[in-house]
Design an enzyme around this catalytic site. Structure first.
Site, short mmCIF file in Angstrom:
data_model
loop_
_atom_site.label_atom_id
_atom_site.label_comp_id
_atom_site.label_asym_id
_atom_site.label_seq_id
_atom_site.Cartn_x
_atom_site.Cartn_y
_atom_site.Cartn_z
N HIS A 73 -18.81 -19.95 0.22
CA HIS A 73 -19.01 -20.07 1.50
C HIS A 73 -18.06 -19.38 2.87
CE1 HIS A 73 -22.07 -21.75 4.46
NE2 HIS A 73 -22.03 -22.67 3.98
N ASP A 105 -23.12 -16.83 3.79
CA ASP A 105 -23.65 -17.90 4.45
C ASP A 105 -24.91 -18.09 3.49
OD1 ASP A 105 -24.37 -15.43 6.94
OD2 ASP A 105 -25.70 -16.38 5.43
#
Lengths: 473, 373
Positions: free
Chosen positions: A443, A447
C-alpha cells in the site's frame, strides 16, 4: 561385590574392586541368595565388562565405525551397541545385557581388539543375572543365546522384563506380534495386545501405531453389537511429549524475509473468476501442446494474462528500495510460481514473460517443474523474480491472504477450481467453473484502485481468453 | 497381523513344497536359491536386510541373485563425495545407494550380477563362497583364467578384477555378497567412479581402484543369464538341493512383511548421505569478478552430512559483513547438499538490499560454494 576371574570359580575378591568379569557357568551352581546378600551391601548395580566377541575368520582386530549408544544410555539385551569394520565386513555388535552403559572403551576410528573389553555395562543386580555365556579370550560361537523362548518352533525374543509383564497378564508370547528389532516383543506390544483384548482405547503411542478395527467375524453376536461399547475404565496414560527442535536454516531464512515482509503494509483484493471458457480452450490446446512435447496446465494462461496486465499497470512489477526513497519499475516480467518442496518454499520464475508466448511459458514451466522435483534448480532460476503467483488451489482453498515476497510489491494466490451454479446473462442457472483469486499489494506504492483495475483486466483476459489475442505482443 | 511370527519361519515352505520331489531333499539340507524380479537397487538391498533380520538360517542357507539398473553403491562407512562424481550421477539420473555391508564402491548396471550368500554367523565363510563361484565359471567355460585372491577379489587373466566382495555380520546371521562383471558399461563405470571433489579429508573407508574387465570381453557368448544359472547350479550341487530358482518380488509385503519400510529407509537422505563419517573440506575457490580473480579459501567440517563449521575467507568488504554472517549462519547446520543450499541462499537474497552488483557477487559466491557439493 563378588569378582570372578574368567574360567576360574569363586575366588572372592575384596570389596574395593568394582569390576566384575563375567560369571563362569559353573558358578551358577552356587546359590544366588548368598551372592546377592553380599552385592546389595555395596552398589545397586554390577559393572560388567562386555568384551568384543569373535568375528570369525581368525580376525583379531576391528575398527570402530559408529557408536549407537553413549555413556549413560540404558540398553536392553540385543540392542545394537556399535558398528565395527574389518576387511570389507561390517559387523553389528549387540548387547548381551540389560543395563546402563557406563564406559565406552574406544572412540570412533580406533582399533578394537577381540576379547578385550568394548563397553562397561551396569546391570541391575536385583534382577538377578540371567544366563550368560562365558566370554573367553577366543570364544567359540557354538552356544546360542539362552534367552530365546522356543514356542512351537518359533524363536520369540523378549527381555525378562517383558516376559514378566506377559506372565502377570496371562499372555502367551507366541500370540503377541513383536514390533521390535528381529521381531522382538516390546512392552508396547504387550500393552497393545491387552488393549485389543479388552476393547479399551489406548491413546496413540509415540510410534503412532494404528490399531486396526476387529474384523466383523470376531465381534460379539448382532444384538450385543448394537449397544455402544463401554470402554473399560483403565487409567489412560498419555505418553506423548513436547518436542523442541532448533529452527532449521531454511526457517531462519524465512523468518528473516517474513520480518521484512512485515514492514510492508499489505492490502488485499479478492475476486471470483469464471473459467468456463478457459477450461474449454485448454482442452482444445492440450493435445497440440502434447504433440510438441509439453504439458499444458492453466498456469501459462494465468501468467501471460498477468504480464499483459502488468504492461498496463507497471507499478505492480516494481520494487521499493529500503528507505522508501525510490521506486524501480522493472523492465522484465519475471513471474514466479511458488512451489512447495521438501526443502521449503521456493519460487522459480519464468523470465521475460512479456516476450514469451503461452506455449513458451508452458515449456519453461515444465522445465522448472522437472528440475524442481529432481532437486536441481539453479540459483538463476530462483532469483530475479518481479511478481509472484501462488497456485495454492492445487492443494485446496478458495480465498487466501498471501504474503508479499520482498523485494516485490504484489502477489496473487489462486484457489481451487470448482464447478458451481451461476446465473448467465439470460437469468438461467448454468454450471460454471469458478476459481477465486486473492491479491495482496504494497500500500505504500500501490493504491486500491490500481489493484482493482489490474485485477479486472486480468480477470477479463482469463474469463475471455480470445480477448488476449487483441493485446498479445 | 498375528500371522507374522509364523510367516517368518514357515515362509519358504510353500515355495519348497511346490516341487514335491525337491521338497523332501530340500528339507534335509534346507538351502534355497532365490532371484529378485526387480532391478531397483533399493528394493534389492531391502531384501538382503529382510532376510538378514527375519530368516532363520540355522537349517537352511540362502543364495540371493539380483541385478540392478544403473546405480552406484557405496559401502557402509564410505564418503559418497570422495567415491563418485555426484554431479554426473544427478545429471544421468543414476541412483546412489549405501549398503549395510562394508567394503568399497561399485557401479551396478544390468551387465553386472550380484550374489548374496546368507548363512548363520558361525558358518560365515567368504573364501568358500568365492571358490564356488570360480568352480561355476570354470564348469561353464573351462578355458577361463579366473582365480580368487586373498583380498577376496576374483581376477580374470590374473590382472583384471571381475568381482568385488563385501560382508555384513549381525548377532546370529551373516551375509557375504559379491559382484560379477559380465557386460557392464565400463565407460560409465570409470566416469562415475571418479570424484571431482578436491580437498576432502576423512577417515571413511577408501575404495581401492582396480582395472576391470567384463567376462563378455573374454568370451562374447556369455550372458548374465548364463552366469546366474551356472552359479545357481553349482550352489545346488554343493548344498545337495534341486537346481530350482525361486523368484521373489521385493515389493510383496505379504511375502516379506515390513519390506517396504526397509526400502524407504534405504532411500532417505539421512541414510545415504547422513551416514557419512565426519569429514572436512578444505579448498580454494577461484572467483573471477569484473577484472580481478579472487582466491577464496573455504573450510568446512561436515558431520552426519550436515555442515558443522563453515569458514569462507572473503576479501574484506567484498560482501557486506551482515550478509556474510547471514550466509555462514544459514549454511551452518544445513545439509551438505546443492539443492538445500540453493534454496537457502536464494531465499536469503530476498532480504538483501536491491543492488545489482551485490546480487552478482552473491550469486557468484553461492554458485561456487554449491559446486563443492
Amino acid at each position: 561385590v563378588c569378582t570372578h576371574r574368567v574360567r576360574s570359580c569363586s575366588s572372592i575378591r575384596s570389596v574395593k574392586s568394582k569390576y566384575v568379569c563375567v560369571f563362569d557357568k559353573s558358578a551358577l551352581k552356587f546359590s544366588h541368595q548368598q551372592r546377592l546378600l553380599r552385592t546389595s551391601a555395596v552398589s545397586c548395580g554390577q559393572i560388567v565388562q562386555f568384551k568384543l566377541s569373535d568375528i570369525g575368520e581368525g580376525i583379531t582386530e576391528v575398527t570402530i565405525k559408529e557408536w549407537y549408544i553413549k555413556e549413560g544410555d540404558s540398553v536392553s539385551q540385543f540392542d545394537s551397541i556399535c558398528e565395527v569394520q574389518s576387511d570389507k565386513a561390517s559387523v553389528t555388535i549387540s548387547s548381551r545385557y540389560d543395563g546402563i552403559i557406563r564406559k565406552l572403551h574406544y572412540s570412533i576410528d580406533e582399533i578394537a581388539f577381540v576379547g578385550k573389553p568394548l563397553v562397561d555395562i551396569e546391570i541391575d543386580a536385583s534382577k538377578g543375572v540371567a544366563s550368560e555365556e562365558d566370554v573367553v579370550e577366543t570364544p567359540p560361537m557354538s552356544h546360542e543365546e539362552h534367552t530365546h523362548q522356543e514356542i512351537k518352533g518359533h524363536k520369540t525374543l523378549a527381555t525378562p522384563a517383558v516376559r514378566r509383564l506377559a506372565m502377570e497378564n496371562n499372555i502367551k508370547l507366541s500370540e503377541v506380534v513383536g514390533t521390535g528389532k528381529d521381531n522382538r516383543i516390546l512392552k508396547e506390544d504387550i500393552l497393545n495386545y491387552l488393549a485389543k483384548q479388552t476393547g479399551a482405547i489406548l491413546p496413540p503411542s509415540p510410534k503412532a501405531e494404528i490399531i486396526p478395527p476387529l474384523p466383523k467375524s470376531q465381534t460379539v453376536p448382532k444384538d450385543k453389537a448394537r449397544k455402544i461399547p463401554v470402554p473399560v475404565s483403565r487409567p489412560i496414560m498419555f505418553s506423548g511429549e513436547d518436542k523442541t527442535e532448533p529452527v532449521t536454516g531454511f526457517q531462519k531464512a524465512m523468518v528473516k524475509i517474513m520480518r521484512a515482509a512485515l514492514n510492508i503494509p499489505h492490502f488485499g483484493y479478492c475476486d471470483e473468476i469464471d473459467l468456463t471458457q478457459l477450461v474449454h480452450l485448454r482442452e482444445e490446446l492440450k493435445p497440440l501442446a502434447e504433440i510438441r512435447g509439453v504439458k499444458l496446465s492453466f498456469m501459462p494462461f494465468f501468467i501471460k494474462a498477468a504480464s499483459l496486465g502488468l504492461l498496463q499497470y507497471p507499478i505492480l512489477n516494481a520494487s521499493l528500495d529500503e528507505n522508501c526513497q525510490n521506486v524501480t519499475y522493472k523492465a522484465s516480467h519475471n513471474i514466479g510460481v511458488a512451489m512447495d518442496t521438501e526443502q521449503g518454499l521456493i519460487v522459480p520464475n519464468v523470465k521475460n514473460v512479456q516476450v514469451c508466448s503461452v506455449f513458451d511459458i508452458a515449456a519453461e514451466l515444465n522445465r522448472l517443474q522437472s528440475l524442481g522435483s529432481a532437486g536441481q534448480l539453479g540459483t538463476s532460476d530462483l532469483t530475479g523474480g518481479t511478481f509472484t503467483l501462488s497456485n495454492i488451489g492445487t492443494i485446496g482453498g478458495t480465498y487466501a491472504k498471501p504474503v508479499i515476497l520482498p523485494p516485490e510489491v504484489a502477489i496473487g494466490a489462486l484457489g481451487k477450481i470448482q464447478a458451481l451454479p451461476r446465473f448467465n446473462g439470460k437469468g438461467e442457472v448454468i454450471k460454471a467453473q469458478v476459481m477465486n483469486v486473492s491479491w495482496s499489494a504494497d500500500h505504500r506504492v500501490i493504491d486500491g484502485a490500481t489493484m482493482a483495475r489490474f485485477s479486472n483486466l486480468w480477470k477479463s483476459y482469463v474469463e475471455n481468453p480470445a480477448s488476449m489475442l487483441l493485446d498479445l505482443k | 497381523m498375528v500371522l507374522q511370527p509364523s510367516l517368518k519361519n514357515c515362509l519358504w515352505l510353500p515355495c519348497v513344497l511346490r516341487t514335491p520331489k525337491a521338497g523332501f531333499r530340500s528339507a534335509a539340507s534346507g538351502s534355497l536359491i532365490i532371484q529378485s524380479v526387480s532391478n531397483d537397487v533399493y528394493q534389492n538391498l531391502a531384501v538382503e536386510d529382510w532376510i538378514h533380520d527375519h530368516m532363520d538360517l540355522e537349517k537352511r542357507q540362502v543364495l540371493f541373485l539380483w541385478r540392478n539398473s544403473p546405480a552406484v553403491v557405496i559401502g557402509r562407512h564410505q564418503n559418497p563425495w570422495q567415491e563418485c562424481n555426484l554431479r554426473l550421477l544427478r545429471q544421468k539420473n543414476i541412483k546412489l545407494a549405501r549398503r549395510r555391508s562394508g567394503g568399497g564402491t561399485v557401479y551396478h548396471d544390468l551387465g553386472n550380477i550380484n550374489l548374496t550368500f546368507f548363512t548363520t554367523r558361525k558358518k560365515y565363510e567368504r573364501m568358500e563362497n568365492l571358490k564356488l563361484v570360480v568352480r561355476a565359471l570354470k564348469a561353464l567355460r573351462p578355458q577361463l583364467d579366473v582365480r580368487v585372491t586373498d583380498r577376496y577379489d576374483i581376477l580374470l587373466d590374473r590382472h583384471y578384477k571381475i568381482s568385488g566382495t563385501a560382508a555384513k555380520l549381525g548377532r546370529t546371521s551373516a551375509y557375504h555378497h559379491c559382484t560379477l562383471l559380465c557386460n557392464t558399461d565400463k565407460f560409465v563405470l570409470s566416469s562415475v567412479l571418479q570424484s571431482p571433489y578436491t580437498g576432502l579429508k576423512s577417515n571413511a573407508t577408501p575404495s581401492v581402484p582396480a582395472s576391470v574387465k567384463n567376462l563378455f570381453e573374454e568370451d562374447p557368448s556369455l550372458t548374465s543369464e548364463m552366469l546366474l544359472d551356472a552359479i545357481a547350479k553349482e550352489y545346488a550341487t554343493h548344498h545337495q538341493i534341486d537346481h530350482h530358482i525361486t523368484l521373489i518380488n521385493p515389493a510383496d509385503e505379504t511375502l516379506l512383511p515390513g519390506i517396504n519400510n526397509k526400502t524407504k529407509e534405504l532411500q532417505t537422505w539421512e541414510w545415504v548421505y547422513g551416514k557419512t563419517p565426519k569429514f572436512s573440506v578444505s579448498t580454494c575457490l577461484n572467483m573471477a569478478y569484473k577484472d580481478s580473480v579472487h582466491e577464496v579459501k573455504v573450510n568446512m567440517d561436515v558431520k552426519h552430512g550436515r555442515i558443522e563449521v563453515c569458514n569462507i575467507d572473503l576479501p574484506e568488504q567484498w560482501l557486506p559483513p551482515a550478509l556474510y554472517s547471514d550466509l555462514v549462519r544459514s549454511l551452518t547446520g544445513s545439509k551438505f547438499c546443492p539443492n538445500e543450499t540453493t534454496t537457502r541462499v536464494t531465499t536469503l537474497l530476498r532480504a538483501c538490499p536491491q543492488d545489482d552488483e551485490l546480487h552478482s557477487k552473491w550469486n557468484l559466491l553461492c554458485e561456487n560454494m554449491i559446486m563443492l557439493m
